[in-house]
Motif scaffolding. Structure first.
Motif, PDB file in Angstrom:
ATOM      1  N   ASP A  33       6.284   8.187  -1.028  1.00  0.00           N
ATOM      2  CA  ASP A  33       6.785   9.516  -1.313  1.00  0.00           C
ATOM      3  C   ASP A  33       7.832   9.969  -0.290  1.00  0.00           C
ATOM      4  OD1 ASP A  33       3.826  11.269  -0.032  1.00  0.00           O
ATOM      5  OD2 ASP A  33       5.191   9.834   0.901  1.00  0.00           O
ATOM      6  N   THR A  41       1.403   9.876  -2.978  1.00  0.00           N
ATOM      7  CA  THR A  41       1.635   8.930  -4.078  1.00  0.00           C
ATOM      8  C   THR A  41       0.938   7.616  -3.775  1.00  0.00           C
ATOM      9  OG1 THR A  41       3.780   9.894  -4.621  1.00  0.00           O
ATOM     10  CG2 THR A  41       3.353   7.658  -5.415  1.00  0.00           C
ATOM     11  N   THR A  70      -0.387  11.760  -6.820  1.00  0.00           N
ATOM     12  CA  THR A  70       0.283  11.102  -7.938  1.00  0.00           C
ATOM     13  C   THR A  70      -0.054   9.613  -7.922  1.00  0.00           C
ATOM     14  OG1 THR A  70       2.113  12.675  -7.905  1.00  0.00           O
ATOM     15  CG2 THR A  70       2.509  10.569  -8.997  1.00  0.00           C
ATOM     16  N   GLU A  72       0.957   5.977  -9.562  1.00  0.00           N
ATOM     17  CA  GLU A  72       2.008   5.269 -10.295  1.00  0.00           C
ATOM     18  C   GLU A  72       1.580   3.824 -10.512  1.00  0.00           C
ATOM     19  OE1 GLU A  72       5.659   5.684  -8.174  1.00  0.00           O
ATOM     20  OE2 GLU A  72       5.812   7.846  -8.535  1.00  0.00           O
TER      21      GLU A  72
END
Length: 441
Positions: A33, A41, A70, A72
């Motif tokens: 991030d 992240t 987050t 991913e």
């Protein structure tokens, strides 16, 4: 292994998926991030691609809303061949979704996989069976929680045809052989269709047949000893399994409906049997739960998409064992390994071991979980709901796919090749010796 069971099972789905996600490497422990003290992240990599990758990312939406973290996920079709190189080269993701215990062990041996946090181990103890936990444990250290599951050992059939012929789902192996002969007598043709063709992985569907029979005939203890190399392919228990499978697959009266003789099994693509069964050209085929996806691409004789259900065009029952009522199954699944020990990664790992994650992913469709506290009613079809209940049932004897646990020179080497040779006519004793020789390579 050169080609994981997960990759084999997802191949039909991946073909119809969206554009494949490309694996984006990230430095081990990197924030993802742009830096800063608090990492927000977490990057995950694995071999799941296409629409299933999209659904996996969607599974974290509520988690992100609740935590601000987050997630991913990016997928790579060559994950199994790439991940070890990335890890040893210092380019590990925060988390990897590993499709087999053998590959997980290889990653653990690099020294880069972090032992699972106490909260993750506690979640696995609460939500998963001891069998599943042991596949993520090495040298008495627990590293990786299970994620999703694949259930094998299904026999697919047409409920409508069974009703027409006045036959019922068998409850023992002997009843299944009697059913086979009844269908042959009724239709005047073979009852079974099978396909072993899978490009470089040809032969793997045959290993599933043998694994099912070893588990059903000789039991889980012998199965475990076989996986460990303590029971050899040349031992009587394994030959008994080959002989039992040969009663069907080597019998020209019983196979290969819709395709030809026994040898045509090797030239038939493993996923093509779904269309043959849906069209009524074949009455029985042996394949994992994933075949339900292939029926979405098939058509019935009148041109419709086959309905999957106990009263529909196609359905499946678990291949029975020697005694009625025993449920012994083998299958596959993924394991979640962490390479970072920051707080955000730990929270993601804990969430992925929870029933909340399982529910979020199962609800999106196409998959099941063996998490005992997940809700099977959320599965996207009656078939998957039943499959998930079988996986959760404490009375079910479950074992991981044997060829995925064996050394690659055997599991994805001599065992696969031996099944092709056997169908081509090589005698059983020679085939078993050839497969066992894979341990010496």
């Amino acid at each position: 292994m050169a080609l994981s069971q997960r990759y084999r099972l997802l191949a039909p789905i991946a073909l119809v998926g969206a554009a494949t996600l490309v694996l984006a490497g990230c430095a081990e422990g990197g924030s993802g991030d742009g830096g800063g003290d608090a990492k927000t992240t977490v990057r995950i990599s694995g071999g799941i691609t296409g629409v299933e990758a999209d659904d996996l990312n969607k599974s974290f939406e509520q988690f992100t809303e609740d935590t601000g973290i987050t997630v991913e996920y990016t997928g790579d079709k060559g994950f199994e061949g790439n991940i070890v190189t990335k890890v040893t080269g210092g380019d590990a993701p925060d988390i990897a979704i590993v499709p087999q215990p053998g590959l997980l062990k290889t990653l653990v041996d690099t020294g880069k996989v972090k032992a699972a946090p106490e909260a993750v181990e506690a979640a696995v103890d609460e939500n998963w069976s001891e069998d599943w936990k042991k596949y993520g444990t090495f040298d008495d250290t627990f590293y990786a929680a299970p994620m999703l599951a694949n259930l094998k050992g299904y026999v697919w059939y047409s409920p409508k045809q069974f009703a027409e012929w006045g036959v019922e789902v068998p409850t023992t192996w002997d009843e299944m052989l009697t059913l086979t002969q009844t269908i042959v007598d009724t239709t005047g043709g073979p009852a079974w269709c099978a396909g072993f063709s899978s490009e470089a992985a040809s032969g793997w569907p045959g290993t599933d047949w043998i694994e099912d029979l070893v588990l059903r005939q000789s039991g889980p203890e012998v199965y475990d000893q076989w996986v460990a190399g303590e029971v050899k392919f040349t031992d009587p228990e394994i030959k008994d399994a080959f002989d039992a499978v040969g009663e069907i697959l080597l019998n020209p009266d019983y196979v290969n409906a819709g395709y030809g003789d026994v040898k045509s099994i090797n030239s038939t693509a493993f996923g093509d049997v779904a269309a043959t069964l849906a069209q009524g050209k074949c009455a029985l085929t042996h394949q994992a739960s994933f075949l339900s996806a292939n029926f979405l691409e098939a058509q019935t004789a009148d041109g419709n998409t086959p309905e999957i259900g106990p009263d529909g065009d196609v359905y499946a029952f678990i291949m029975p064992g020697e005694k009625a009522g025993e449920v012994q199954v083998e299958g596959g699944g993924e394991f979640v390994a962490g390479f970072s020990d920051d707080d955000a990664t730990q929270q993601v790992l804990e969430f992925m071991a929870s029933p909340e994650f399982a529910d979020a992913r199962v609800k999106l469709g196409g998959v099941i979980s063996a998490n005992k506290n997940a809700d099977p009613s959320l599965a996207s079809s009656e078939f998957l709901q039943e499959a998930m209940k079988i996986m959760q049932d404490e009375s079910t004897t479950f074992r991981f796919d044997a060829s995925d646990l064996m050394p690659a020179t055997v599991g994805s080497g001599s065992f696969w090749k031996g099944m092709v040779d056997w169908i081509d006519g090589k005698d059983t004793e020679t085939v078993l010796s050839d497969i066992q020789a894979g341990y010496e390579n």
